[in-house]
Design a protein around this motif. Structure first.
Motif, PDB file in Angstrom:
ATOM      1  N   UNK A  56       0.940  -1.139   0.102  1.00 16.45           N
ATOM      2  CA  UNK A  56      -0.320  -0.325   0.010  1.00 16.45           C
ATOM      3  C   UNK A  56       1.013   1.284   0.086  1.00 16.45           C
ATOM      4  N   UNK A  57       0.342   2.150  -0.477  1.00 12.62           N
ATOM      5  CA  UNK A  57       1.173   3.525  -0.230  1.00 12.62           C
ATOM      6  C   UNK A  57       1.273   4.142   1.146  1.00 12.62           C
ATOM      7  N   UNK A  58       1.509   4.431   0.884  1.00 12.45           N
ATOM      8  CA  UNK A  58       2.037   5.332   2.294  1.00 12.45           C
ATOM      9  C   UNK A  58       1.930   6.321   2.380  1.00 12.45           C
ATOM     10  N   UNK A  64       4.280  12.876  11.846  1.00 10.59           N
ATOM     11  CA  UNK A  64       5.165  11.162  11.850  1.00 10.59           C
ATOM     12  C   UNK A  64       3.548   9.883  11.808  1.00 10.59           C
ATOM     13  N   UNK A  65       2.523  11.300  11.977  1.00  6.30           N
ATOM     14  CA  UNK A  65       1.936  10.057  11.673  1.00  6.30           C
ATOM     15  C   UNK A  65       1.032   9.009  10.400  1.00  6.30           C
ATOM     16  N   UNK A  66       1.450   8.494   9.964  1.00  5.66           N
ATOM     17  CA  UNK A  66       1.449   7.229   9.352  1.00  5.66           C
ATOM     18  C   UNK A  66       0.203   6.500   8.392  1.00  5.66           C
ATOM     19  N   UNK A  67      -0.189   6.492   7.311  1.00  7.73           N
ATOM     20  CA  UNK A  67      -1.897   5.967   6.910  1.00  7.73           C
ATOM     21  C   UNK A  67      -1.327   5.650   5.997  1.00  7.73           C
ATOM     22  N   UNK A  68      -1.777   4.281   5.412  1.00 10.54           N
ATOM     23  CA  UNK A  68      -1.945   3.764   4.402  1.00 10.54           C
ATOM     24  C   UNK A  68      -3.022   3.184   3.595  1.00 10.54           C
TER      25      UNK A  68
END
Length: 129
Positions: A56-58, A64-68
């Motif tokens: 998945x694209x990130x 610093x929060x990461x979503x995918x």
């Protein structure tokens, strides 16, 4: 690039379909947003596995929060500003958000079959990587 500090859109640089999408993102996103392949990032320092980045694209926020996956696409669209922020907001609201997640998974699973896709775009099976 090394250590990931947001805002950053991270994609699979081995996938031709993903690379084409990243080229579009580079044109739409503001200059302060980096668009980089996961293969040249320090994902471990950001607490993200290479296996996740392959599937998945990130999106890495400034904090610093990461979503995918679909949420990452929505955040990138919101960062692109008008008119792109409108679909970014829409993709974040139920029930569209739920449909977007399903649609993203279908596209990711079949990206090797899409225009620009190649055999190297195939998402690795779970547990392989």
């Amino acid at each position: 690039m090394g250590h990931v500090t947001g805002p950053v859109l991270v994609f699979d640089g081995d996938c031709a379909f993903c690379t084409r999408c990243a080229d579009v993102a580079r044109r739409l996103l503001p200059a302060d947003v980096q668009v980089v392949p996961w293969q040249s990032t320090d994902l471990a320092a950001a607490g993200v596995s290479a296996a996740r980045a392959q599937t998945e694209v990130l999106w890495f926020d400034r904090d610093g929060a990461v979503s995918g996956g679909a949420p990452a696409v929505a955040r990138a669209l919101r960062a692109a500003g008008l008119p792109w922020s409108v679909p970014g907001v829409v993709l974040s609201v139920p029930p569209v958000r739920w449909v977007a997640r399903i649609a993203y998974r279908l596209v990711a699973a079949n990206r090797h079959r899409l225009p620009g896709g190649t055999a190297s775009c195939r998402v690795p099976p779970p547990g392989a990587g």
